[in-house]
Design a protein around this motif. Structure first.
Motif, PDB file in Angstrom:
ATOM      1  N   VAL A 194       0.840  -1.203   0.000  1.00 49.83           N
ATOM      2  CA  VAL A 194       0.000   0.000   0.000  1.00 49.83           C
ATOM      3  C   VAL A 194       0.875   1.253   0.000  1.00 49.83           C
ATOM      4  CG1 VAL A 194      -1.686   1.321   1.330  1.00 49.83           C
ATOM      5  CG2 VAL A 194      -1.969  -1.141   1.061  1.00 49.83           C
ATOM      6  N   PHE A 195       1.903   1.258   0.830  1.00 47.70           N
ATOM      7  CA  PHE A 195       2.826   2.399   0.860  1.00 47.70           C
ATOM      8  C   PHE A 195       3.507   2.576  -0.496  1.00 47.70           C
ATOM      9  CE2 PHE A 195       7.102   4.132   1.589  1.00 47.70           C
ATOM     10  CZ  PHE A 195       6.748   5.375   2.077  1.00 47.70           C
ATOM     11  N   LEU A 196       3.938   1.471  -1.101  1.00 53.39           N
ATOM     12  CA  LEU A 196       4.560   1.539  -2.424  1.00 53.39           C
ATOM     13  C   LEU A 196       3.573   2.058  -3.463  1.00 53.39           C
ATOM     14  CD1 LEU A 196       7.075   0.940  -4.138  1.00 53.39           C
ATOM     15  CD2 LEU A 196       6.155  -1.363  -4.471  1.00 53.39           C
ATOM     16  N   GLY A 197       2.310   1.669  -3.351  1.00 50.96           N
ATOM     17  CA  GLY A 197       1.282   2.163  -4.265  1.00 50.96           C
ATOM     18  C   GLY A 197       1.097   3.665  -4.153  1.00 50.96           C
ATOM     19  N   VAL A 198       1.128   4.184  -2.932  1.00 50.82           N
ATOM     20  CA  VAL A 198       1.001   5.633  -2.738  1.00 50.82           C
ATOM     21  C   VAL A 198       2.224   6.350  -3.321  1.00 50.82           C
ATOM     22  CG1 VAL A 198       0.886   7.451  -0.990  1.00 50.82           C
ATOM     23  CG2 VAL A 198      -0.516   5.407  -0.751  1.00 50.82           C
ATOM     24  N   VAL A 199       3.411   5.785  -3.112  1.00 50.33           N
ATOM     25  CA  VAL A 199       4.626   6.374  -3.672  1.00 50.33           C
ATOM     26  C   VAL A 199       4.566   6.362  -5.200  1.00 50.33           C
ATOM     27  CG1 VAL A 199       7.120   6.055  -3.908  1.00 50.33           C
ATOM     28  CG2 VAL A 199       6.053   5.870  -1.663  1.00 50.33           C
ATOM     29  N   LEU A 200       4.119   5.252  -5.780  1.00 51.92           N
ATOM     30  CA  LEU A 200       3.990   5.176  -7.236  1.00 51.92           C
ATOM     31  C   LEU A 200       2.967   6.175  -7.765  1.00 51.92           C
ATOM     32  CD1 LEU A 200       4.114   1.331  -7.885  1.00 51.92           C
ATOM     33  CD2 LEU A 200       5.791   3.030  -8.590  1.00 51.92           C
ATOM     34  N   LEU A 201       1.879   6.365  -7.032  1.00 51.92           N
ATOM     35  CA  LEU A 201       0.867   7.339  -7.440  1.00 51.92           C
ATOM     36  C   LEU A 201       1.441   8.748  -7.456  1.00 51.92           C
ATOM     37  CD1 LEU A 201      -2.072   8.056  -8.139  1.00 51.92           C
ATOM     38  CD2 LEU A 201      -2.510   8.195  -5.688  1.00 51.92           C
ATOM     39  N   VAL A 202       2.188   9.099  -6.423  1.00 53.93           N
ATOM     40  CA  VAL A 202       2.806  10.425  -6.373  1.00 53.93           C
ATOM     41  C   VAL A 202       3.816  10.583  -7.510  1.00 53.93           C
ATOM     42  CG1 VAL A 202       4.321  11.907  -4.989  1.00 53.93           C
ATOM     43  CG2 VAL A 202       2.386  10.753  -3.918  1.00 53.93           C
ATOM     44  N   MET A 203       4.601   9.529  -7.775  1.00 56.56           N
ATOM     45  CA  MET A 203       5.575   9.596  -8.868  1.00 56.56           C
ATOM     46  C   MET A 203       4.886   9.769 -10.220  1.00 56.56           C
ATOM     47  SD  MET A 203       8.384   6.738  -7.692  1.00 56.56           S
ATOM     48  CE  MET A 203       8.976   6.555  -9.349  1.00 56.56           C
ATOM     49  N   TRP A 204       3.774   9.037 -10.429  1.00 60.26           N
ATOM     50  CA  TRP A 204       3.057   9.155 -11.698  1.00 60.26           C
ATOM     51  C   TRP A 204       2.463  10.555 -11.856  1.00 60.26           C
ATOM     52  CZ3 TRP A 204      -2.325   9.561 -12.790  1.00 60.26           C
ATOM     53  CH2 TRP A 204      -2.636   9.446 -14.149  1.00 60.26           C
ATOM     54  N   LEU A 205       1.895  11.086 -10.782  1.00 58.51           N
ATOM     55  CA  LEU A 205       1.339  12.436 -10.845  1.00 58.51           C
ATOM     56  C   LEU A 205       2.431  13.475 -11.105  1.00 58.51           C
ATOM     57  CD1 LEU A 205      -1.305  12.318  -7.994  1.00 58.51           C
ATOM     58  CD2 LEU A 205      -1.727  12.399 -10.459  1.00 58.51           C
ATOM     59  N   LEU A 206       3.593  13.305 -10.481  1.00 58.67           N
ATOM     60  CA  LEU A 206       4.709  14.227 -10.739  1.00 58.67           C
ATOM     61  C   LEU A 206       5.252  14.086 -12.150  1.00 58.67           C
ATOM     62  CD1 LEU A 206       6.692  14.059  -7.379  1.00 58.67           C
ATOM     63  CD2 LEU A 206       5.363  15.986  -8.274  1.00 58.67           C
ATOM     64  N   ALA A 207       5.091  12.929 -12.745  1.00 53.88           N
ATOM     65  CA  ALA A 207       5.574  12.717 -14.107  1.00 53.88           C
ATOM     66  C   ALA A 207       4.620  13.281 -15.147  1.00 53.88           C
ATOM     67  CB  ALA A 207       5.795  11.226 -14.358  1.00 53.88           C
ATOM     68  N   ILE A 208       3.316  13.225 -14.886  1.00 54.96           N
ATOM     69  CA  ILE A 208       2.357  13.602 -15.921  1.00 54.96           C
ATOM     70  C   ILE A 208       1.770  14.998 -15.749  1.00 54.96           C
ATOM     71  CG2 ILE A 208       0.310  12.583 -14.855  1.00 54.96           C
ATOM     72  CD1 ILE A 208       1.149  12.385 -18.553  1.00 54.96           C
ATOM     73  N   LEU A 209       1.494  15.438 -14.535  1.00 55.82           N
ATOM     74  CA  LEU A 209       0.792  16.710 -14.344  1.00 55.82           C
ATOM     75  C   LEU A 209       1.577  17.952 -14.796  1.00 55.82           C
ATOM     76  CD1 LEU A 209      -1.248  16.285 -11.065  1.00 55.82           C
ATOM     77  CD2 LEU A 209      -2.054  16.346 -13.406  1.00 55.82           C
ATOM     78  N   PRO A 210       2.843  18.118 -14.411  1.00 51.96           N
ATOM     79  CA  PRO A 210       3.534  19.345 -14.827  1.00 51.96           C
ATOM     80  C   PRO A 210       3.642  19.501 -16.345  1.00 51.96           C
ATOM     81  CG  PRO A 210       4.754  18.286 -13.074  1.00 51.96           C
ATOM     82  CD  PRO A 210       3.671  17.343 -13.490  1.00 51.96           C
ATOM     83  N   VAL A 211       3.957  18.407 -17.031  1.00 56.31           N
ATOM     84  CA  VAL A 211       4.101  18.505 -18.481  1.00 56.31           C
ATOM     85  C   VAL A 211       2.741  18.710 -19.152  1.00 56.31           C
ATOM     86  CG1 VAL A 211       4.037  16.041 -19.010  1.00 56.31           C
ATOM     87  CG2 VAL A 211       5.351  17.571 -20.434  1.00 56.31           C
ATOM     88  N   THR A 212       1.697  18.117 -18.609  1.00 54.82           N
ATOM     89  CA  THR A 212       0.358  18.313 -19.176  1.00 54.82           C
ATOM     90  C   THR A 212      -0.094  19.759 -18.987  1.00 54.82           C
ATOM     91  OG1 THR A 212      -0.196  16.018 -18.684  1.00 54.82           O
ATOM     92  CG2 THR A 212      -2.023  17.506 -19.136  1.00 54.82           C
ATOM     93  N   ILE A 213       0.131  20.306 -17.813  1.00 56.27           N
ATOM     94  CA  ILE A 213      -0.236  21.705 -17.553  1.00 56.27           C
ATOM     95  C   ILE A 213       0.566  22.640 -18.457  1.00 56.27           C
ATOM     96  CG2 ILE A 213      -0.129  23.537 -15.808  1.00 56.27           C
ATOM     97  CD1 ILE A 213      -0.802  21.323 -13.746  1.00 56.27           C
ATOM     98  N   SER A 214       1.849  22.346 -18.619  1.00 52.25           N
ATOM     99  CA  SER A 214       2.698  23.166 -19.484  1.00 52.25           C
ATOM    100  C   SER A 214       2.217  23.139 -20.931  1.00 52.25           C
ATOM    101  CB  SER A 214       4.141  22.670 -19.402  1.00 52.25           C
ATOM    102  OG  SER A 214       4.940  23.284 -20.362  1.00 52.25           O
ATOM    103  N   LEU A 215       1.881  21.953 -21.428  1.00 52.15           N
ATOM    104  CA  LEU A 215       1.406  21.858 -22.811  1.00 52.15           C
ATOM    105  C   LEU A 215       0.033  22.497 -22.977  1.00 52.15           C
ATOM    106  CD1 LEU A 215       2.616  18.262 -23.731  1.00 52.15           C
ATOM    107  CD2 LEU A 215       3.575  20.446 -24.493  1.00 52.15           C
ATOM    108  N   CYS A 216      -0.811  22.407 -21.955  1.00 53.43           N
ATOM    109  CA  CYS A 216      -2.112  23.084 -22.018  1.00 53.43           C
ATOM    110  C   CYS A 216      -1.923  24.606 -22.067  1.00 53.43           C
ATOM    111  CB  CYS A 216      -2.984  22.692 -20.833  1.00 53.43           C
ATOM    112  SG  CYS A 216      -3.684  21.051 -20.939  1.00 53.43           S
TER     113      CYS A 216
END
Length: 116
Positions: A50-72
């Motif tokens: 569960v802890f690893l899942g939360v860490v992976l979720l944060v990593m995925w959000l950090l990987a996708i959100l900034p670049v998506t916001i920038s391209l938008c």
């Protein structure tokens, strides 16, 4: 330099969007406590999953959100109706990722098809 930054942002966005179905499936498996698979009883290791899942979720959000916001933002500066292009591209690439992974393998990441 601006063009190089935009091109690298687009390439990063394409790679992350295409691999997102696998990321989300692995995140779901870990957060629900099935990090080693659905046919395996993890017992006390489930907390670590569960802890690893939360860490992976944060990593995925950090990987996708900034670049998506920038391209938008870049799309909005070009033309206001272009703000939706990165979101539409994400949806198409997500579907392509499911197609590459295979529907049956994708849905198995969420526990369907396994007898409990």
């Amino acid at each position: 330099m601006k063009i190089l930054k935009t091109i690298s942002s687009i390439i990063w966005f394409l790679l992350i969007s295409l691999s997102s179905p696998l990321w989300i499936g692995c995140i779901y498996m870990n957060i629900t406590g099935h990090g080693k698979g659905y046919g395996y009883d993890m017992g006390s290791e489930a907390d670590i999953a569960v802890f690893l899942g939360v860490v992976l979720l944060v990593m995925w959000l950090l990987a996708i959100l900034p670049v998506t916001i920038s391209l938008c933002k870049k799309g909005y500066c070009k033309k206001k109706s272009f703000v939706w292009l990165p979101l539409l591209a994400f949806a198409v690439l997500f579907a392509a990722g499911i197609f590459i992974l295979g529907w049956n393998d994708f849905i198995k990441l969420f526990g369907y098809g396994y007898t409990v």
